[in-house]
Design a protein around this motif. Structure first.
Motif, PDB file in Angstrom:
ATOM      1  N   ALA A  70      14.577 -15.274  38.590  1.00  0.00           N
ATOM      2  CA  ALA A  70      13.874 -14.300  37.741  1.00  0.00           C
ATOM      3  C   ALA A  70      14.303 -12.880  38.077  1.00  0.00           C
ATOM      4  O   ALA A  70      14.515 -12.050  37.173  1.00  0.00           O
ATOM      5  CB  ALA A  70      12.366 -14.451  37.905  1.00  0.00           C
ATOM      6  N   ASN A  71      14.446 -12.582  39.359  1.00  0.00           N
ATOM      7  CA  ASN A  71      14.868 -11.241  39.762  1.00  0.00           C
ATOM      8  C   ASN A  71      16.289 -10.942  39.294  1.00  0.00           C
ATOM      9  O   ASN A  71      16.612  -9.801  38.938  1.00  0.00           O
ATOM     10  CB  ASN A  71      14.761 -11.086  41.276  1.00  0.00           C
ATOM     11  N   SER A  72      17.135 -11.949  39.296  1.00  0.00           N
ATOM     12  CA  SER A  72      18.494 -11.763  38.797  1.00  0.00           C
ATOM     13  C   SER A  72      18.477 -11.480  37.293  1.00  0.00           C
ATOM     14  O   SER A  72      19.184 -10.587  36.808  1.00  0.00           O
ATOM     15  CB  SER A  72      19.348 -13.003  39.097  1.00  0.00           C
ATOM     16  N   LEU A  73      17.663 -12.225  36.543  1.00  0.00           N
ATOM     17  CA  LEU A  73      17.529 -11.959  35.104  1.00  0.00           C
ATOM     18  C   LEU A  73      17.041 -10.533  34.867  1.00  0.00           C
ATOM     19  O   LEU A  73      17.520  -9.838  33.961  1.00  0.00           O
ATOM     20  CB  LEU A  73      16.558 -12.942  34.466  1.00  0.00           C
ATOM     21  N   ASN A  74      16.083 -10.098  35.664  1.00  0.00           N
ATOM     22  CA  ASN A  74      15.548  -8.744  35.511  1.00  0.00           C
ATOM     23  C   ASN A  74      16.636  -7.703  35.776  1.00  0.00           C
ATOM     24  O   ASN A  74      16.717  -6.692  35.075  1.00  0.00           O
ATOM     25  CB  ASN A  74      14.367  -8.533  36.453  1.00  0.00           C
ATOM     26  N   ASP A  75      17.480  -7.958  36.789  1.00  0.00           N
ATOM     27  CA  ASP A  75      18.615  -7.071  37.041  1.00  0.00           C
ATOM     28  C   ASP A  75      19.522  -7.002  35.813  1.00  0.00           C
ATOM     29  O   ASP A  75      19.918  -5.926  35.376  1.00  0.00           O
ATOM     30  CB  ASP A  75      19.439  -7.585  38.229  1.00  0.00           C
TER      31      ASP A  75
ATOM     32  N   ALA B 282      16.447 -16.266  27.377  1.00  0.00           N
ATOM     33  CA  ALA B 282      15.035 -16.610  27.177  1.00  0.00           C
ATOM     34  C   ALA B 282      14.883 -17.610  26.044  1.00  0.00           C
ATOM     35  O   ALA B 282      14.108 -18.584  26.138  1.00  0.00           O
ATOM     36  CB  ALA B 282      14.229 -15.344  26.905  1.00  0.00           C
ATOM     37  N   GLN B 283      15.622 -17.412  24.966  1.00  0.00           N
ATOM     38  CA  GLN B 283      15.563 -18.343  23.832  1.00  0.00           C
ATOM     39  C   GLN B 283      16.099 -19.713  24.220  1.00  0.00           C
ATOM     40  O   GLN B 283      15.532 -20.747  23.853  1.00  0.00           O
ATOM     41  CB  GLN B 283      16.382 -17.776  22.661  1.00  0.00           C
ATOM     42  N   GLN B 284      17.170 -19.733  25.000  1.00  0.00           N
ATOM     43  CA  GLN B 284      17.797 -20.989  25.402  1.00  0.00           C
ATOM     44  C   GLN B 284      16.927 -21.783  26.386  1.00  0.00           C
ATOM     45  O   GLN B 284      16.883 -23.016  26.331  1.00  0.00           O
ATOM     46  CB  GLN B 284      19.165 -20.728  26.031  1.00  0.00           C
ATOM     47  N   TRP B 285      16.248 -21.072  27.285  1.00  0.00           N
ATOM     48  CA  TRP B 285      15.497 -21.737  28.350  1.00  0.00           C
ATOM     49  C   TRP B 285      14.062 -22.062  27.970  1.00  0.00           C
ATOM     50  O   TRP B 285      13.380 -22.780  28.716  1.00  0.00           O
ATOM     51  CB  TRP B 285      15.478 -20.848  29.593  1.00  0.00           C
ATOM     52  N   LYS B 286      13.568 -21.538  26.873  1.00  0.00           N
ATOM     53  CA  LYS B 286      12.172 -21.747  26.498  1.00  0.00           C
ATOM     54  C   LYS B 286      11.865 -23.237  26.421  1.00  0.00           C
ATOM     55  O   LYS B 286      12.604 -24.005  25.805  1.00  0.00           O
ATOM     56  CB  LYS B 286      11.879 -21.090  25.154  1.00  0.00           C
ATOM     57  N   SER B 287      10.782 -23.655  27.069  1.00  0.00           N
ATOM     58  CA  SER B 287      10.468 -25.088  27.129  1.00  0.00           C
ATOM     59  C   SER B 287       8.974 -25.279  27.333  1.00  0.00           C
ATOM     60  O   SER B 287       8.198 -24.318  27.326  1.00  0.00           O
ATOM     61  CB  SER B 287      11.241 -25.740  28.281  1.00  0.00           C
ATOM     62  N   GLU B 288       8.595 -26.526  27.525  1.00  0.00           N
ATOM     63  CA  GLU B 288       7.196 -26.856  27.819  1.00  0.00           C
ATOM     64  C   GLU B 288       6.904 -26.755  29.317  1.00  0.00           C
ATOM     65  O   GLU B 288       5.772 -26.929  29.745  1.00  0.00           O
ATOM     66  CB  GLU B 288       6.881 -28.278  27.324  1.00  0.00           C
TER      67      GLU B 288
ATOM     68  N   LEU C 116       9.024 -18.144  35.003  1.00  0.00           N
ATOM     69  CA  LEU C 116      10.263 -17.527  35.492  1.00  0.00           C
ATOM     70  C   LEU C 116      10.820 -16.581  34.428  1.00  0.00           C
ATOM     71  O   LEU C 116      11.202 -15.448  34.733  1.00  0.00           O
ATOM     72  CB  LEU C 116      11.275 -18.628  35.824  1.00  0.00           C
ATOM     73  N   ILE C 117      10.874 -17.046  33.184  1.00  0.00           N
ATOM     74  CA  ILE C 117      11.407 -16.226  32.098  1.00  0.00           C
ATOM     75  C   ILE C 117      10.601 -14.932  31.963  1.00  0.00           C
ATOM     76  O   ILE C 117      11.158 -13.841  31.832  1.00  0.00           O
ATOM     77  CB  ILE C 117      11.400 -17.005  30.768  1.00  0.00           C
ATOM     78  N   LYS C 118       9.289 -15.060  32.012  1.00  0.00           N
ATOM     79  CA  LYS C 118       8.442 -13.870  31.840  1.00  0.00           C
ATOM     80  C   LYS C 118       8.661 -12.876  32.973  1.00  0.00           C
ATOM     81  O   LYS C 118       8.748 -11.662  32.749  1.00  0.00           O
ATOM     82  CB  LYS C 118       6.970 -14.271  31.764  1.00  0.00           C
ATOM     83  N   HIS C 119       8.768 -13.381  34.196  1.00  0.00           N
ATOM     84  CA  HIS C 119       9.007 -12.490  35.332  1.00  0.00           C
ATOM     85  C   HIS C 119      10.387 -11.840  35.210  1.00  0.00           C
ATOM     86  O   HIS C 119      10.566 -10.662  35.557  1.00  0.00           O
ATOM     87  CB  HIS C 119       8.888 -13.270  36.640  1.00  0.00           C
ATOM     88  N   GLY C 120      11.342 -12.597  34.701  1.00  0.00           N
ATOM     89  CA  GLY C 120      12.684 -12.047  34.520  1.00  0.00           C
ATOM     90  C   GLY C 120      12.772 -11.023  33.407  1.00  0.00           C
ATOM     91  O   GLY C 120      13.711 -10.230  33.360  1.00  0.00           O
ATOM     92  N   CYS C 121      11.795 -11.025  32.501  1.00  0.00           N
ATOM     93  CA  CYS C 121      11.774 -10.084  31.370  1.00  0.00           C
ATOM     94  C   CYS C 121      10.826  -8.913  31.603  1.00  0.00           C
ATOM     95  O   CYS C 121      10.513  -8.164  30.663  1.00  0.00           O
ATOM     96  CB  CYS C 121      11.377 -10.819  30.086  1.00  0.00           C
ATOM     97  N   ARG C 122      10.348  -8.726  32.818  1.00  0.00           N
ATOM     98  CA  ARG C 122       9.301  -7.735  33.060  1.00  0.00           C
ATOM     99  C   ARG C 122       9.750  -6.304  32.743  1.00  0.00           C
ATOM    100  O   ARG C 122       8.955  -5.497  32.257  1.00  0.00           O
ATOM    101  CB  ARG C 122       8.780  -7.834  34.496  1.00  0.00           C
ATOM    102  N   THR C 123      11.005  -5.985  33.012  1.00  0.00           N
ATOM    103  CA  THR C 123      11.475  -4.637  32.677  1.00  0.00           C
ATOM    104  C   THR C 123      11.537  -4.439  31.169  1.00  0.00           C
ATOM    105  O   THR C 123      11.149  -3.387  30.651  1.00  0.00           O
ATOM    106  CB  THR C 123      12.853  -4.375  33.311  1.00  0.00           C
TER     107      THR C 123
ATOM    108  N   ASN D  88      10.439  -3.456  24.593  1.00  0.00           N
ATOM    109  CA  ASN D  88      11.514  -4.034  23.780  1.00  0.00           C
ATOM    110  C   ASN D  88      10.903  -4.928  22.693  1.00  0.00           C
ATOM    111  O   ASN D  88      10.197  -5.894  22.989  1.00  0.00           O
ATOM    112  CB  ASN D  88      12.454  -4.840  24.680  1.00  0.00           C
ATOM    113  N   THR D  89      11.169  -4.607  21.441  1.00  0.00           N
ATOM    114  CA  THR D  89      10.500  -5.300  20.337  1.00  0.00           C
ATOM    115  C   THR D  89      10.881  -6.779  20.270  1.00  0.00           C
ATOM    116  O   THR D  89      10.036  -7.613  19.915  1.00  0.00           O
ATOM    117  CB  THR D  89      10.828  -4.627  18.995  1.00  0.00           C
ATOM    118  N   ASP D  90      12.121  -7.111  20.586  1.00  0.00           N
ATOM    119  CA  ASP D  90      12.552  -8.518  20.543  1.00  0.00           C
ATOM    120  C   ASP D  90      11.815  -9.355  21.578  1.00  0.00           C
ATOM    121  O   ASP D  90      11.402 -10.485  21.296  1.00  0.00           O
ATOM    122  CB  ASP D  90      14.060  -8.624  20.763  1.00  0.00           C
ATOM    123  N   ILE D  91      11.652  -8.810  22.782  1.00  0.00           N
ATOM    124  CA  ILE D  91      10.996  -9.594  23.825  1.00  0.00           C
ATOM    125  C   ILE D  91       9.487  -9.628  23.602  1.00  0.00           C
ATOM    126  O   ILE D  91       8.812 -10.607  23.939  1.00  0.00           O
ATOM    127  CB  ILE D  91      11.377  -9.084  25.234  1.00  0.00           C
TER     128      ILE D  91
END
Length: 367
Positions: free
Chosen positions: A201-206, A219-225, A232-239, A245-248
């Motif tokens: 997640a921290n790497s995604l945020n970087d 985020a679109q590719q990894w979205k799952s149940e 993890l995705i949400k933490h990686g998108c925190r910035t 960001n309107t898309d996120i």
């Protein structure tokens, strides 16, 4: 007892460590080692300076040939495991620095040493000069580590390759184009260890700071149940979320212009001194006929040395507000002195943020 992190390198630490070196290294001179460690400028050295100095002094007592020195380090770590039972110890990060400093021209020996040492003390800083020097060859090794049986080694693969790892050497090529590490991160997105997933997640945020479109794509590719993966995705998108960001925002089902109203916004401590708390409150009202998802944040517009203001965003909560519901929010923001932020006295600002959009802003004074 000192509260400074650098003081993990204390007299008692070196006394105990040198006693262990006596057991492992033939003809080791404990007094000579202690004298070499505690130079006249020891007290002025910060954490990383003390760590690097320890690596330098240790080099004087290990075999000159790097491969033999590595064998000695492995014996020392095995002895530490045996004596302390500790799985990982921050204070021994000088072993990683030793490899980075003295093994940079011996790729094969260093890679094997890093894989061993990182299971005791992190090598996330040490791998970065190897990425810069050896490029794809080192990244291939890190992809292999992402499949390793030991979670410390798997975490090294993601943490060591972070484009913007704090307090570490920059990786400008990965900041420009992070795609070479995306397969590595994909290998780890469902890792059983939260420690590893948080690193991903921290790497995604970087990556999001230089290549937001890539992170939105991931985020679109990894979205799952899978709850853990989505967290993890949400933490990686925190910035991206803090940037509004309107898309996120849309990805997380957040309207960038929700029909809610901020009222009764008040700063209760208009003038505060460094070390005190900024206290404020406001109400949030949903005047719509349906419930709305809201992400509440506040921004402190800190005064910088150059006289400009720089905003830092802090999350309050993320929740549903029912139709015609009103909630009251009270918060405190500490201005206690910390090592990671320098405060400058003078006028600053506080803003209330709803789904990425600043709704209210007011002034306060720091003295």
């Amino acid at each position: 007892m000192s509260n400074l992190l650098k003081d993990i390198y204390s007299v008692s630490f070196y006394d105990n460590f040198s006693d262990l070196l006596v057991e492992v290294l033939p003809d080791f001179d404990k007094q000579k080692f202690i004298t070499a460690i505690f130079t006249d400028n020891w007290e002025s050295k910060e954490l990383k300076q003390r760590m690097k100095h320890t690596s330098f002094v240790l080099h004087q007592f290990l075999p000159n040939k790097f491969s033999k020195a590595v064998n000695s380090i492995k014996k020392i770590i095995s002895k530490l495991h045996q004596n302390t039972g500790s799985e990982s110890s921050l204070e021994f990060m000088f072993f990683a620095n030793y490899i980075e400093t003295y093994g940079i021209n011996d790729f094969e020996t260093s890679v094997k040493a890093i894989e061993f040492v990182t299971q005791f003390t992190t090598c996330e800083f040490a791998v970065r000069p190897f990425i810069i020097k050896y490029g794809d060859k080192m990244l291939l090794q890190m992809h292999q580590w992402s499949l390793h049986e030991n979670y410390h080694v798997r975490r090294l693969a993601s943490e060591g390759s972070r484009p913007r790892l704090p307090w570490a050497m920059a990786l400008p090529e990965l900041k420009r184009n992070p795609r070479p590490i995306l397969t590595l991160l994909d290998n780890l997105k469902n890792d059983p260890s939260e420690y590893v997933r948080r690193s991903v997640a921290n790497s995604l945020n970087d990556i999001s700071k230089d290549n937001p479109d890539i992170v939105i794509e991931i985020a679109q590719q990894w979205k799952s149940e899978n709850i853990a993966t989505n967290a993890l995705i949400k933490h990686g998108c925190r910035t991206l979320l803090k940037q509004g960001n309107t898309d996120i925002l849309r990805y997380f089902n957040l309207d960038n212009n929700p029909k809610v109203e901020v009222t009764n916004f008040k700063i209760h401590t208009r003038t505060i001194a460094i070390g005190e708390n900024l206290e404020f409150s406001f109400s949030l009202c949903n005047n719509d006929v349906k419930a709305q998802a809201v992400r509440l944040e506040y921004g402190i517009h800190y005064l910088r040395k150059n006289g400009q203001l720089s905003r830092k965003v802090f999350k309050i909560s993320e929740r549903q507000i029912n139709a015609n519901e009103s909630i009251e929010v009270k918060r405190k923001q500490s201005f206690k002195v910390i090592t990671t932020r320098q405060f400058y006295v003078g006028p600053q600002k506080l803003s209330i943020i709803v789904n990425g959009q600043e709704r209210e802003i007011a002034n306060f004074e720091l003295t």
